[in-house]
Design a protein around this motif. Structure first.
Motif, PDB file in Angstrom:
ATOM      1  N   ALA A  59      30.370 -33.679  18.072  1.00 56.72           N
ATOM      2  CA  ALA A  59      31.197 -32.940  19.610  1.00 56.72           C
ATOM      3  C   ALA A  59      32.150 -31.734  18.240  1.00 56.72           C
ATOM      4  N   ARG A  60      33.124 -33.143  16.794  1.00 51.17           N
ATOM      5  CA  ARG A  60      34.116 -32.476  16.380  1.00 51.17           C
ATOM      6  C   ARG A  60      33.292 -31.588  15.183  1.00 51.17           C
ATOM      7  N   SER A 111      33.324 -28.506  16.994  1.00 53.18           N
ATOM      8  CA  SER A 111      34.101 -27.464  17.928  1.00 53.18           C
ATOM      9  C   SER A 111      35.465 -27.073  16.082  1.00 53.18           C
ATOM     10  N   LEU A 125      40.708 -22.356  25.860  1.00 50.74           N
ATOM     11  CA  LEU A 125      39.726 -23.353  25.621  1.00 50.74           C
ATOM     12  C   LEU A 125      38.848 -24.126  24.995  1.00 50.74           C
ATOM     13  N   PRO A 126      38.782 -23.262  24.053  1.00 55.49           N
ATOM     14  CA  PRO A 126      38.609 -24.678  22.904  1.00 55.49           C
ATOM     15  C   PRO A 126      39.370 -25.355  22.276  1.00 55.49           C
ATOM     16  N   MET A 160      42.247 -26.332  23.418  1.00 53.57           N
ATOM     17  CA  MET A 160      42.656 -26.974  24.112  1.00 53.57           C
ATOM     18  C   MET A 160      41.844 -28.450  23.884  1.00 53.57           C
ATOM     19  N   LEU A 161      40.686 -28.206  24.350  1.00 55.39           N
ATOM     20  CA  LEU A 161      40.046 -29.178  24.012  1.00 55.39           C
ATOM     21  C   LEU A 161      39.991 -29.841  22.528  1.00 55.39           C
ATOM     22  N   ALA A 162      40.675 -29.321  21.491  1.00 56.35           N
ATOM     23  CA  ALA A 162      40.582 -29.610  20.546  1.00 56.35           C
ATOM     24  C   ALA A 162      42.258 -30.699  20.195  1.00 56.35           C
ATOM     25  N   GLY A 163      42.928 -30.708  21.450  1.00 58.88           N
ATOM     26  CA  GLY A 163      44.087 -30.947  21.234  1.00 58.88           C
ATOM     27  C   GLY A 163      45.763 -30.444  20.647  1.00 58.88           C
ATOM     28  N   ILE A 164      45.442 -29.219  20.240  1.00 55.36           N
ATOM     29  CA  ILE A 164      46.258 -28.624  19.893  1.00 55.36           C
ATOM     30  C   ILE A 164      47.135 -28.094  20.639  1.00 55.36           C
ATOM     31  N   PRO A 165      48.701 -28.609  20.506  1.00 58.34           N
ATOM     32  CA  PRO A 165      49.547 -28.110  21.549  1.00 58.34           C
ATOM     33  C   PRO A 165      49.520 -26.599  21.823  1.00 58.34           C
ATOM     34  N   MET A 201      42.391 -34.138  23.470  1.00 55.42           N
ATOM     35  CA  MET A 201      42.411 -33.143  24.737  1.00 55.42           C
ATOM     36  C   MET A 201      43.924 -34.028  24.930  1.00 55.42           C
ATOM     37  N   ARG A 202      44.581 -33.258  24.839  1.00 57.85           N
ATOM     38  CA  ARG A 202      46.019 -33.633  25.310  1.00 57.85           C
ATOM     39  C   ARG A 202      45.955 -33.687  26.735  1.00 57.85           C
ATOM     40  N   ASP A 252      46.980 -31.357  29.087  1.00 61.87           N
ATOM     41  CA  ASP A 252      46.141 -29.767  29.523  1.00 61.87           C
ATOM     42  C   ASP A 252      44.948 -30.906  30.008  1.00 61.87           C
ATOM     43  N   LEU A 308      31.393 -25.981  23.554  1.00 65.16           N
ATOM     44  CA  LEU A 308      33.108 -26.157  22.284  1.00 65.16           C
ATOM     45  C   LEU A 308      33.336 -26.766  21.598  1.00 65.16           C
ATOM     46  N   GLY A 309      32.715 -28.192  21.757  1.00 61.43           N
ATOM     47  CA  GLY A 309      33.266 -29.459  20.911  1.00 61.43           C
ATOM     48  C   GLY A 309      33.921 -30.423  21.831  1.00 61.43           C
ATOM     49  N   GLN A 342      35.782 -36.723  26.940  1.00 64.57           N
ATOM     50  CA  GLN A 342      36.320 -36.271  26.871  1.00 64.57           C
ATOM     51  C   GLN A 342      36.455 -35.352  28.283  1.00 64.57           C
TER      52      GLN A 342
END
Lengths: 226, 402
Positions: free
Chosen positions: A78-79, A82, A106-107, A109-114, B1-2, B5, B315-316, B321
């Motif tokens: 998954a990583r 991404s 969305l991508p 957000m899923l990757a945890g980018i602020p 994911m935060r 979010d 999308l990863g 998650q």
């Protein structure tokens, strides 16, 4: 750089085993433009899923940028998806309740980018894809071409190394289809690898490198000089 | 994911199907509200009884004639005798216990109270001066029964406030003479309004010295003797002393019953507490039902959003998650439903409190806690399976909507 070594994919249907891919060997350099063509059931979609790490090979090895990704865990795959792979689907696959901008976001957000880092990147993409007036529209308020442009923006927002497109023009009329194709080719010219699966010979012929598949095997692999 | 979010995405998917979300929350909130209101009612009943008892006095030990047998035949019944009376001397003897601080003897009967042409049947309470303190009563006018020999049958009486109003209106009552049965009594005081306690309205009684009451009713036996212990720690000792003193005075017969107010109170407390828990438990079943509903809805949501789950995977998003997203949805559903239910429950309790102002309705803290925990617990528990199912979907099949 993608390399498939002796890759097979075998499905079990009842007590029968069906080989969707047989002993595939393929090397794909960075920034290449490849089209995969073939009739239904020839294995081209399975190939694309394998390249996109959505599916696992039954045997053989898959090397991505020099690393072997064959035996990675689901979470690790998954990583990698991404970070390195962007998908464009025939039916767009936008989340219906999210706006165009949110779908593109969305991508990340899923990757945890602020959030503060996400907004400018989304804004830039919306601008360059000519979706400025449509950023706050939901998918059902967009035309087919606009939807696919949102999907392409979403696929590229994480700056992947390879873009996998499964019949990207299949649900579009001819004119919009060409526009979307031009957009994808433009991205390829900027250095991203582009793999398009299609059964439209006219579209497939535009790629510099063309693979024809039949019964899970690569029938021909032609390249035209750039 | 935060986390923010995750919560935002989960709430956006809840908003995506508003009818379903609202119905779910309604089910959850009705369950929580039911627990809150029902336990509030039970708790209210418990407090009501406790209040009623404490208004009767504190640290009381009560001696009554006859021995209450829970089974079989009581002493004296075979020979046709009534239990031996508790006399005024017995009552005085009870004062010998070192644990006692005050004592009030009580005789009850009814007689006709008259002033000139006005007649009324009333309850007559024959008692001793310390009744005022023992029963926590208050005077409105004049004074209570005068101290003195318990055998002294003075012709004085104290009126309940309602009787005073009926007989004298706004005129001076203290110092006037009234007729009670065949005797004349001088009014020396008027009780303040005490309200009803344990079904006995002290506003409508006449209180006379206990010896006078015995003459009036031609009896020598007391109805009750109320003993007040020096403090809480002396209650058990006083009970024991009272039993022993009566045992000796009644020549070795245990023919009186001695009960403590605490024991009665504790029994009521236990019964009503058990009732409250039972009712709350029944209401909690509705929460479990709401939990099953949440599971059902989550399973439908997973089925309906198979393509979306496939997309998220492409999308990863790792399985973990996706599981968290569905988890967050369940927590939001049950959390908001629970909050709404608490609000509804408090509102319901407040409305009941308005309708029955005497009834101290208030949700006990433990039921609020238990209802919230059950709501969130079932919500989360019942979403584990759907969330895992979503997380395990094969991305290729999910994208194809299979």
């Amino acid at each position: 750089m993608i390399e498939l070594q002796n890759v097979s994919r075998i499905f079990s249907v009842g007590d029968q085993e069906v080989a969707a891919l047989r002993d595939i060997n393929l090397k794909l350099g960075d920034g290449e433009y490849l089209s995969i063509m073939g009739p239904s059931g020839s294995g081209k979609s399975t190939m694309l899923n394998l390249l996109g790490l959505l599916d696992r090979a039954s045997s053989g090895n898959y090397l991505l940028d020099g690393g072997n990704v064959t035996d990675l865990s689901d979470a690790e795959l998954a990583r990698v998806r991404s970070e390195k792979i962007g998908f464009v689907f025939q039916s767009f696959h936008l989340v219906p309740r999210l706006t165009a901008a949110e779908n593109i976001e969305l991508p990340m957000m899923l990757a945890g980018i602020p959030a503060e880092e996400r907004k400018p990147r989304v804004a830039r993409l919306i601008e360059s894809y000519g979706l400025g007036a449509r950023a706050d529209h939901r998918p059902d308020q967009l035309s087919g071409g606009q939807r696919q442009r949102v999907a392409i923006a979403r696929a590229t927002v994480m700056n992947p190394t390879v873009l996998l497109a499964d019949e990207p023009t299949g649900n579009l009329d001819r004119t919009t289809g060409w526009e979307v194709l031009k957009l994808l080719e433009g991205l390829q010219e900027q250095g991203i690898s582009l793999v398009i699966v299609t059964h439209d010979a006219e579209i497939g012929a535009r790629a510099r490198r063309r693979i024809h598949m039949l019964d899970g095997r690569i029938l021909s692999d032609e390249s035209s000089g750039a | 994911m935060r986390l923010t979010d995750t919560i935002q995405f989960a709430s956006s998917s809840l908003r995506g199907s508003p009818t379903r979300t609202v119905l779910m929350m309604l089910a959850m909130s009705i369950g929580v509200a039911a627990v809150v209101v029902l336990t509030a009612l039970g708790e209210g009943a418990r407090r009501y009884v406790v209040n009623q008892f404490s208004s009767l006095g504190t640290n009381l030990v009560i001696v009554l004639p006859g021995r209450t047998e829970t089974a079989g035949v009581g002493p004296g019944m075979m020979t046709g005798q009534t239990p031996r009376d508790i006399t005024l001397d017995d009552a005085e003897a009870l004062l010998r216990s070192p644990a006692v601080s005050r004592i009030a003897a009580l005789t009850v009967g009814s007689a006709t109270l008259s002033l000139d042409a006005l007649n009324r049947d009333v309850v007559v309470l024959g008692s001793t001066p310390s009744l005022l303190e023992v029963r926590h009563m208050k005077m409105a006018l004049g004074r209570f029964l005068p101290p003195g020999d318990i055998h002294d049958s003075a012709s004085v009486c104290v009126l309940g406030i309602k009787l005073k109003q009926e007989l004298f209106g706004n005129d001076q009552a203290v110092g006037q003479w009234v007729r009670l049965g065949d005797r004349r009594f001088r009014v020396i005081g008027v009780m303040a309004s005490q309200g009803e306690s344990m079904g006995f309205n002290t506003d409508e009684v006449v209180i006379v010295p206990v010896a006078s009451a015995h003459q009036l009713f031609n009896t020598s036996g007391l109805f009750r003797v109320l003993l007040e212990a020096k403090n809480r720690d002396y209650i058990e000792q006083l009970k024991h002393d009272a039993e022993e003193i009566m045992f000796q005075r009644h020549s070795g017969d245990r023919d009186v019953t001695v009960i403590t107010q605490d024991a009665i109170l504790a029994t009521f407390d236990r019964i009503l507490m058990a009732l409250t828990m039972a009712v709350g438990g029944i209401a909690a079943i509705s929460l479990a039902v709401a939990g099953v509903l949440i599971m059902n809805v989550m399973l439908i949501a997973v089925a309906q959003r198979v393509k979306e789950i496939g997309l998220l995977k492409a999308l990863g998003a790792p399985g973990r998650q996706i599981r968290n997203l569905f988890f967050a949805e369940a927590v939001l559903l049950s959390g908001i439903g629970c909050l709404a239910g608490l609000a509804l429950g408090y509102l319901g309790s407040a409305v009941i409190g308005q309708i029955y102002p005497n009834f101290p309705v208030s949700p006990p803290w433990w039921s609020v806690l238990a209802a919230s925990a059950t709501a969130l617990g079932t919500g989360i528990l019942f979403s584990v399976w759907p969330a895992r199912r979503a997380a395990r979907l094969d991305p290729v099949a999910a994208l194809a909507g299979k």
